[in-house]
Design a protein around this motif. Structure first.
Motif, PDB file in Angstrom:
ATOM      1  N   ALA A 195      14.898   9.121 -23.444  1.00  0.00           N
ATOM      2  CA  ALA A 195      14.332   8.056 -24.278  1.00  0.00           C
ATOM      3  C   ALA A 195      12.900   8.371 -24.688  1.00  0.00           C
ATOM      4  CB  ALA A 195      14.369   6.729 -23.530  1.00  0.00           C
ATOM      5  N   PRO A 196      12.490   7.953 -25.892  1.00  0.00           N
ATOM      6  CA  PRO A 196      11.085   8.130 -26.296  1.00  0.00           C
ATOM      7  C   PRO A 196      10.152   7.495 -25.281  1.00  0.00           C
ATOM      8  CG  PRO A 196      12.421   7.406 -28.158  1.00  0.00           C
ATOM      9  CD  PRO A 196      13.290   7.301 -26.937  1.00  0.00           C
ATOM     10  N   GLY A 197       9.038   8.140 -25.029  1.00  0.00           N
ATOM     11  CA  GLY A 197       8.120   7.678 -23.999  1.00  0.00           C
ATOM     12  C   GLY A 197       7.347   6.435 -24.400  1.00  0.00           C
ATOM     13  N   MET A 198       6.872   5.731 -23.378  1.00  0.00           N
ATOM     14  CA  MET A 198       6.018   4.560 -23.571  1.00  0.00           C
ATOM     15  C   MET A 198       4.593   4.906 -23.165  1.00  0.00           C
ATOM     16  SD  MET A 198       8.435   1.559 -21.958  1.00  0.00           S
ATOM     17  CE  MET A 198       6.980   0.517 -21.828  1.00  0.00           C
ATOM     18  N   TYR A 199       3.649   4.263 -23.802  1.00  0.00           N
ATOM     19  CA  TYR A 199       2.240   4.475 -23.486  1.00  0.00           C
ATOM     20  C   TYR A 199       1.661   3.230 -22.805  1.00  0.00           C
ATOM     21  CZ  TYR A 199       2.971   8.144 -26.981  1.00  0.00           C
ATOM     22  OH  TYR A 199       3.454   9.211 -27.691  1.00  0.00           O
ATOM     23  N   ALA A 200       2.387   2.718 -21.818  1.00  0.00           N
ATOM     24  CA  ALA A 200       1.981   1.483 -21.160  1.00  0.00           C
ATOM     25  C   ALA A 200       0.635   1.630 -20.457  1.00  0.00           C
ATOM     26  CB  ALA A 200       3.054   1.051 -20.165  1.00  0.00           C
ATOM     27  N   ASP A 201       0.353   2.813 -19.923  1.00  0.00           N
ATOM     28  CA  ASP A 201      -0.905   3.043 -19.207  1.00  0.00           C
ATOM     29  C   ASP A 201      -1.930   3.770 -20.074  1.00  0.00           C
ATOM     30  OD1 ASP A 201       0.172   1.880 -16.885  1.00  0.00           O
ATOM     31  OD2 ASP A 201       1.128   3.769 -16.332  1.00  0.00           O
ATOM     32  N   SER A 202      -1.784   3.671 -21.374  1.00  0.00           N
ATOM     33  CA  SER A 202      -2.681   4.361 -22.287  1.00  0.00           C
ATOM     34  C   SER A 202      -4.107   3.826 -22.188  1.00  0.00           C
ATOM     35  CB  SER A 202      -2.184   4.192 -23.727  1.00  0.00           C
ATOM     36  OG  SER A 202      -3.161   4.609 -24.654  1.00  0.00           O
ATOM     37  N   GLY A 250      10.590  -8.427 -27.175  1.00  0.00           N
ATOM     38  CA  GLY A 250      11.602  -7.471 -26.743  1.00  0.00           C
ATOM     39  C   GLY A 250      11.096  -6.056 -26.590  1.00  0.00           C
ATOM     40  N   THR A 251       9.920  -5.752 -27.105  1.00  0.00           N
ATOM     41  CA  THR A 251       9.305  -4.430 -26.986  1.00  0.00           C
ATOM     42  C   THR A 251       8.096  -4.521 -26.069  1.00  0.00           C
ATOM     43  OG1 THR A 251       9.971  -3.851 -29.243  1.00  0.00           O
ATOM     44  CG2 THR A 251       8.225  -2.525 -28.241  1.00  0.00           C
ATOM     45  N   PRO A 252       8.066  -3.775 -24.961  1.00  0.00           N
ATOM     46  CA  PRO A 252       6.881  -3.807 -24.098  1.00  0.00           C
ATOM     47  C   PRO A 252       5.692  -3.152 -24.805  1.00  0.00           C
ATOM     48  CG  PRO A 252       8.788  -2.844 -22.966  1.00  0.00           C
ATOM     49  CD  PRO A 252       9.131  -2.927 -24.416  1.00  0.00           C
ATOM     50  N   PRO A 253       4.470  -3.583 -24.514  1.00  0.00           N
ATOM     51  CA  PRO A 253       3.302  -2.903 -25.076  1.00  0.00           C
ATOM     52  C   PRO A 253       3.340  -1.410 -24.744  1.00  0.00           C
ATOM     53  CG  PRO A 253       2.642  -4.967 -24.052  1.00  0.00           C
ATOM     54  CD  PRO A 253       4.092  -4.759 -23.700  1.00  0.00           C
ATOM     55  N   GLY A 254       3.044  -0.584 -25.737  1.00  0.00           N
ATOM     56  CA  GLY A 254       3.075   0.865 -25.561  1.00  0.00           C
ATOM     57  C   GLY A 254       4.374   1.518 -25.970  1.00  0.00           C
ATOM     58  N   ALA A 255       5.445   0.724 -26.153  1.00  0.00           N
ATOM     59  CA  ALA A 255       6.741   1.277 -26.553  1.00  0.00           C
ATOM     60  C   ALA A 255       6.871   1.282 -28.076  1.00  0.00           C
ATOM     61  CB  ALA A 255       7.874   0.465 -25.941  1.00  0.00           C
ATOM     62  N   GLN A 256       7.857   2.019 -28.565  1.00  0.00           N
ATOM     63  CA  GLN A 256       8.110   2.048 -30.000  1.00  0.00           C
ATOM     64  C   GLN A 256       8.691   0.717 -30.456  1.00  0.00           C
ATOM     65  OE1 GLN A 256      10.685   5.312 -30.955  1.00  0.00           O
ATOM     66  NE2 GLN A 256       9.080   6.842 -30.793  1.00  0.00           N
TER      67      GLN A 256
END
Length: 537
Positions: A384-391, A405-411
């Motif tokens: 799966a495409p990566g998330m930048y939750a800890d960006s 429905g989309t967590p912060p940092g996700a596409q």
């Protein structure tokens, strides 16, 4: 301002050049080759929905016209069907395309782009940095010095840029090997990909019990046989015998007519560069990472590198260095690739019978099949495409933040939106222009002409708040978004990752989130935005 120097004219380097041009940043692409690509039917790439959309957006060419989007995925173990997935508009299948076709499409688009210059037969041998820019020297028929604002090494596994910057590239060699054949043949379900583990006709010899069949346009298939550990020589005779045996097993015992187009041996390495940025020099694609075991596709991540880096270089090129924004490229992208490498390395002993880590998968064949399917189809930890939750670009807690429905940092999801000119477009079509996107969720707007609601309700306040942001932003309206109630405002980065979702028009929170997404705006910019925001309430 000097152009960005891009070393390497593969898919990642060409994509980066086009992505920069869409944001009015000039570039010079140094190609050590002659500027043409050898057609190799057995050298193909599988692109997930987001990366295929990225290339289509940059080139203006729908990749479905050049490659094949799979209609379904089927997995078998011995004679048993372990799973079938039929793709549809809600969940499109991956797109399979020959790499030389993909590269040719990108080169053609680059040739029509006035802000880019492709220089062939130019091999890099020197990089010199100073505070104001980068100087690079190339040797070849027209060896010369090049002056640039930044330099990006997209020059593959043996990257000269990486070596000149003395960046370590640790990892594992020959994690997996596959024998590969491309052939034109009629097979059942001509647009379905197939993974077959332990096929019942498996013979002895230097082949393990796993074969993957992936369709391409015009009745062409790429077949990959997993090879056991070691360095057994795969002769043409052995490979042809395995082609015939495999085709006969899939078509009822008799080998159908086929045309063998290309063969090869594909070796998968897992490596990750220690650093992806040294001053004004960056790494991207295979120069920064190698992965590909268990169905994962390294080019997918390379294209995401280019998308991530392009929108961060653009404001630095136009407005001056933004160190926190540029540093976030390495922080975000390296963490995502490292997580995928860890997931693959943890799963390999289980799936390949090496013992250990048995708790990762409970031991069932179905669980193993699920992991492999995830890797091949771009799902789960393996694909799966990566998330930048800890960006470092993520804003802190915001009073008005609401879950969607989309967590912060996700596409973000690719919903239909109304643009500022009143046209209906896909959200993904508005990405990659360097602007932030503010998306208002407003049910019912799709059935009314824009002129009837653009000046009604909260729209004027939101429009004023978006105009006052410390970075160019585009206001879009969507009738619905997964998990988002009415009047939710989404703030989206230029590469399609969600910054935050706010409940209603909250200018102060919107400005704070936008400033954080840019690595922290200058103090005077933030103060000016806050003042404008107070007037927009």
């Amino acid at each position: 301002m000097d152009p960005v120097i891009i070393v390497g004219a593969g898919p990642v380097g060409l994509t980066l050049a086009l992505a920069l041009a869409r944001q009015d940043v000039p570039s010079v692409v140094l190609d050590e080759g002659p500027g043409t690509d050898e057609p190799r039917a057995a050298r193909t790439v599988v692109l997930r929905e987001d990366t295929a959309a990225l290339v289509t957006r940059l080139t203006g060419v729908p990749l479905t016209e050049r490659g094949l989007r799979w209609a379904g995925w089927r997995s078998l173990r011995r004679k048993q069907v372990m799973g079938e997935i039929e793709f549809d508009d809600e969940e499109p299948g991956p797109l399979h395309i020959a790499q030389h076709v993909l590269t040719g499409t990108l080169r053609a688009a680059l040739a029509d782009e006035p802000l880019t210059r492709l220089v062939v037969d130019s091999r890099l041998d020197t990089i010199e940095q100073e505070r104001s820019g980068v100087t690079a020297h190339t040797r070849g028929p027209d060896g010369t010095w090049w002056r640039g604002s930044y330099l990006v090494g997209c020059d593959g596994p043996r990257s000269t840029v990486r070596k000149l910057q003395d960046i370590r590239f640790p990892g594992r060699t020959a994690v997996e090997r596959h024998a590969v054949a491309a052939l034109r043949v009629e097979l059942p379900r001509p647009d379905w990909a197939l993974l077959h583990r332990l096929p019942p006709w498996r013979a002895s010899g230097p082949f393990a019990g796993e074969v993957t069949a992936r369709p391409l346009p015009d009745g062409v298939w790429r077949l990959d046989w997993l090879l056991p550990a070691g360095k057994d020589l795969i002769t043409p005779e052995l490979l042809v015998a395995r082609v015939r045996e495999t085709l006969a097993g899939w078509t009822g015992g008799t080998t159908p007519p086929y045309e063998l187009l290309d063969t090869g041996v594909h070796t998968v390495h897992h490596r990750l560069a220690r650093r992806w940025r040294v001053g004004r020099v960056f790494l991207a694609g295979d120069a920064a990472h190698l992965l590909g075991a268990l169905g994962t596709q390294g080019l997918d991540e390379g294209l995401r590198d280019a998308d991530n880096l392009a929108w961060k270089l653009a404001p630095a090129w136009h407005q001056g260095p933004r160190e926190a924004l540029l540093d976030s490229y390495q922080t975000e992208r390296r963490a995502v690739v490292a997580a995928r490498l860890r997931a693959a390395d943890q799963a390999l002993p289980v799936l390949r019978g090496g013992g250990g880590l048995r708790t990762y998968v409970p031991g069932s064949a179905r669980g193993h099949d699920t992991l492999l399917t995830d890797g091949h189809l771009g799902r789960g930890q393996l694909g799966a495409p990566g998330m930048y939750a800890d960006s470092p670009l993520a804003p802190g807690p915001l009073d008005a933040e609401v879950p969607v429905g989309t967590p912060p940092g996700a596409q973000v999801s690719d919903v239909r939106v109304t643009a500022e000119d009143g046209s209906f477009v896909r959200l993904r079509d508005r990405l990659g222009r360097g602007a932030l996107l503010a998306v208002l969720i407003a049910p019912g707007t799709g059935v009314w002409d824009r002129k009837h609601w653009v000046t009604a309700g909260i729209m004027p306040r939101l429009a004023a708040a978006v105009t006052a942001l410390p970075h160019p932003a585009e206001l879009l309206v969507a009738e619905a978004y997964p998990g988002a109630p009415a009047h939710t405002v989404l703030l989206v980065r230029p590469d399609g990752h969600l910054v935050t979702a706010l409940g209603g028009v909250r200018p102060a929170d919107l400005y704070t989130a936008a400033a954080a997404a840019l690595g922290g705006a200058a103090e005077e910019e933030t103060e000016a935005a806050a003042g404008a925001g107070s007037g927009a309430r």
